[in-house]
Design a protein around this motif. Sequence first.
Motif, PDB file in Angstrom:
ATOM      1  N   LEU A 120       0.829  -1.207   0.000  1.00  0.00           N
ATOM      2  CA  LEU A 120       0.000   0.000   0.000  1.00  0.00           C
ATOM      3  C   LEU A 120       0.861   1.253   0.000  1.00  0.00           C
ATOM      4  N   ASN A 121       1.895   1.261   0.816  1.00  0.00           N
ATOM      5  CA  ASN A 121       2.784   2.413   0.874  1.00  0.00           C
ATOM      6  C   ASN A 121       3.424   2.666  -0.489  1.00  0.00           C
ATOM      7  N   ARG A 122       3.933   1.613  -1.116  1.00  0.00           N
ATOM      8  CA  ARG A 122       4.536   1.761  -2.447  1.00  0.00           C
ATOM      9  C   ARG A 122       3.534   2.341  -3.445  1.00  0.00           C
ATOM     10  N   GLY A 123       2.320   1.804  -3.425  1.00  0.00           N
ATOM     11  CA  GLY A 123       1.297   2.278  -4.362  1.00  0.00           C
ATOM     12  C   GLY A 123       0.977   3.747  -4.158  1.00  0.00           C
ATOM     13  N   TYR A 124       0.759   4.151  -2.914  1.00  0.00           N
ATOM     14  CA  TYR A 124       0.419   5.551  -2.633  1.00  0.00           C
ATOM     15  C   TYR A 124       1.576   6.491  -2.961  1.00  0.00           C
ATOM     16  N   VAL A 125       2.796   6.065  -2.667  1.00  0.00           N
ATOM     17  CA  VAL A 125       3.957   6.895  -2.986  1.00  0.00           C
ATOM     18  C   VAL A 125       4.107   7.031  -4.494  1.00  0.00           C
ATOM     19  N   ALA A 126       3.897   5.951  -5.234  1.00  0.00           N
ATOM     20  CA  ALA A 126       3.995   6.006  -6.697  1.00  0.00           C
ATOM     21  C   ALA A 126       2.950   6.968  -7.277  1.00  0.00           C
ATOM     22  N   LEU A 127       1.725   6.902  -6.785  1.00  0.00           N
ATOM     23  CA  LEU A 127       0.681   7.799  -7.268  1.00  0.00           C
ATOM     24  C   LEU A 127       1.012   9.253  -6.933  1.00  0.00           C
ATOM     25  N   THR A 129       3.971  10.477  -6.538  1.00  0.00           N
ATOM     26  CA  THR A 129       5.101  10.859  -7.387  1.00  0.00           C
ATOM     27  C   THR A 129       4.630  11.221  -8.783  1.00  0.00           C
ATOM     28  N   LEU A 130       3.710  10.443  -9.339  1.00  0.00           N
ATOM     29  CA  LEU A 130       3.171  10.774 -10.664  1.00  0.00           C
ATOM     30  C   LEU A 130       2.482  12.138 -10.638  1.00  0.00           C
ATOM     31  N   ARG A 131       1.752  12.412  -9.577  1.00  0.00           N
ATOM     32  CA  ARG A 131       1.103  13.727  -9.452  1.00  0.00           C
ATOM     33  C   ARG A 131       2.143  14.842  -9.399  1.00  0.00           C
ATOM     34  N   LYS A 132       3.199  14.645  -8.609  1.00  0.00           N
ATOM     35  CA  LYS A 132       4.244  15.666  -8.477  1.00  0.00           C
ATOM     36  C   LYS A 132       4.984  15.894  -9.785  1.00  0.00           C
ATOM     37  N   LYS A 133       5.077  14.881 -10.602  1.00  0.00           N
ATOM     38  CA  LYS A 133       5.789  15.002 -11.872  1.00  0.00           C
ATOM     39  C   LYS A 133       4.961  15.704 -12.942  1.00  0.00           C
ATOM     40  N   LEU A 135       1.079  15.205 -13.182  1.00  0.00           N
ATOM     41  CA  LEU A 135      -0.267  14.662 -13.413  1.00  0.00           C
ATOM     42  C   LEU A 135      -1.273  15.058 -12.335  1.00  0.00           C
ATOM     43  N   ARG A 136      -0.937  16.073 -11.542  1.00  0.00           N
ATOM     44  CA  ARG A 136      -1.787  16.479 -10.415  1.00  0.00           C
ATOM     45  C   ARG A 136      -3.242  16.720 -10.831  1.00  0.00           C
ATOM     46  N   ASP A 137      -3.463  17.390 -11.947  1.00  0.00           N
ATOM     47  CA  ASP A 137      -4.830  17.739 -12.338  1.00  0.00           C
ATOM     48  C   ASP A 137      -5.559  16.641 -13.095  1.00  0.00           C
ATOM     49  N   VAL A 138      -4.848  15.613 -13.536  1.00  0.00           N
ATOM     50  CA  VAL A 138      -5.509  14.578 -14.334  1.00  0.00           C
ATOM     51  C   VAL A 138      -5.528  13.200 -13.685  1.00  0.00           C
ATOM     52  N   LEU A 139      -4.722  12.979 -12.657  1.00  0.00           N
ATOM     53  CA  LEU A 139      -4.731  11.706 -11.932  1.00  0.00           C
ATOM     54  C   LEU A 139      -5.646  11.878 -10.722  1.00  0.00           C
ATOM     55  N   LEU A 140      -6.814  11.258 -10.807  1.00  0.00           N
ATOM     56  CA  LEU A 140      -7.867  11.483  -9.816  1.00  0.00           C
ATOM     57  C   LEU A 140      -8.134  10.250  -8.968  1.00  0.00           C
ATOM     58  N   ARG A 141      -8.603  10.502  -7.770  1.00  0.00           N
ATOM     59  CA  ARG A 141      -9.118   9.436  -6.914  1.00  0.00           C
ATOM     60  C   ARG A 141     -10.627   9.466  -7.072  1.00  0.00           C
ATOM     61  N   SER A 142     -11.193   8.336  -7.445  1.00  0.00           N
ATOM     62  CA  SER A 142     -12.623   8.302  -7.706  1.00  0.00           C
ATOM     63  C   SER A 142     -13.175   6.912  -7.433  1.00  0.00           C
ATOM     64  N   GLY A 143     -14.303   6.859  -6.767  1.00  0.00           N
ATOM     65  CA  GLY A 143     -14.969   5.580  -6.535  1.00  0.00           C
ATOM     66  C   GLY A 143     -14.096   4.552  -5.834  1.00  0.00           C
ATOM     67  N   GLY A 144     -13.246   5.005  -4.929  1.00  0.00           N
ATOM     68  CA  GLY A 144     -12.395   4.069  -4.212  1.00  0.00           C
ATOM     69  C   GLY A 144     -11.176   3.623  -4.977  1.00  0.00           C
ATOM     70  N   GLY A 145     -10.894   4.265  -6.106  1.00  0.00           N
ATOM     71  CA  GLY A 145      -9.732   3.891  -6.897  1.00  0.00           C
ATOM     72  C   GLY A 145      -9.112   5.110  -7.559  1.00  0.00           C
ATOM     73  N   TYR A 146      -8.306   4.851  -8.570  1.00  0.00           N
ATOM     74  CA  TYR A 146      -7.559   5.912  -9.238  1.00  0.00           C
ATOM     75  C   TYR A 146      -7.760   5.815 -10.738  1.00  0.00           C
ATOM     76  N   MET A 147      -7.815   6.988 -11.373  1.00  0.00           N
ATOM     77  CA  MET A 147      -8.068   7.026 -12.808  1.00  0.00           C
ATOM     78  C   MET A 147      -7.509   8.303 -13.414  1.00  0.00           C
TER      79      MET A 147
END
Length: 161
Positions: A120-127, A129-133, A135-147
């Motif tokens: 879980l930690n790896r997954g959240y850190v990876a997400l 990191t993608l936002r920081k690189k 994708l902040r405005d396009v990588l969303l948390r929705s319906g209990g997941g990510y898209m």
Amino acid sequence: HRWLVEVCAGADGPAAVERAEALVRESANDDSRFALRLLRRLVVGSATEPTEPLRVSGDGGCFQAPGMQAAVTLPEGSPLRRILARLATARLEAPGDALAIDEVIAAGWPGEKIGAEAALNRGYVALATLRKKGLRDVLLRSGGGYMLSTAVPLRSMEPAP
């Protein structure tokens, strides 16, 4: 969301957008950014929606988000590449469907045996990191997941050299 309701009831739209933008700058999260996009669309129309697409290479090795001057290249063999490629594939195959965190982890570290908390930690850190690189405005948390946002067109780009 409050200002969206107020504008629908006849409040001053441009002033509500200004207040919402200030609030999002202070405390940005997926919900506040989404509400701001809806408010802008209501007040100004579709002209405020990004006309630029999100561009992602097929292998997830590079991407260029709307408004970015240059493409971002992700490290060779990085879980970030695999996760981004999986998110892009999911966006094309089932727009609006979110990937559960387990699917994100499986994409990033396929076949690897990882303890539940570490995974879980790896997954959240990876997400994050993608936002920081970029994708902040396009990588969303929705319906209990990510898209990847369906409000932004998704296009293919050449793989990273």
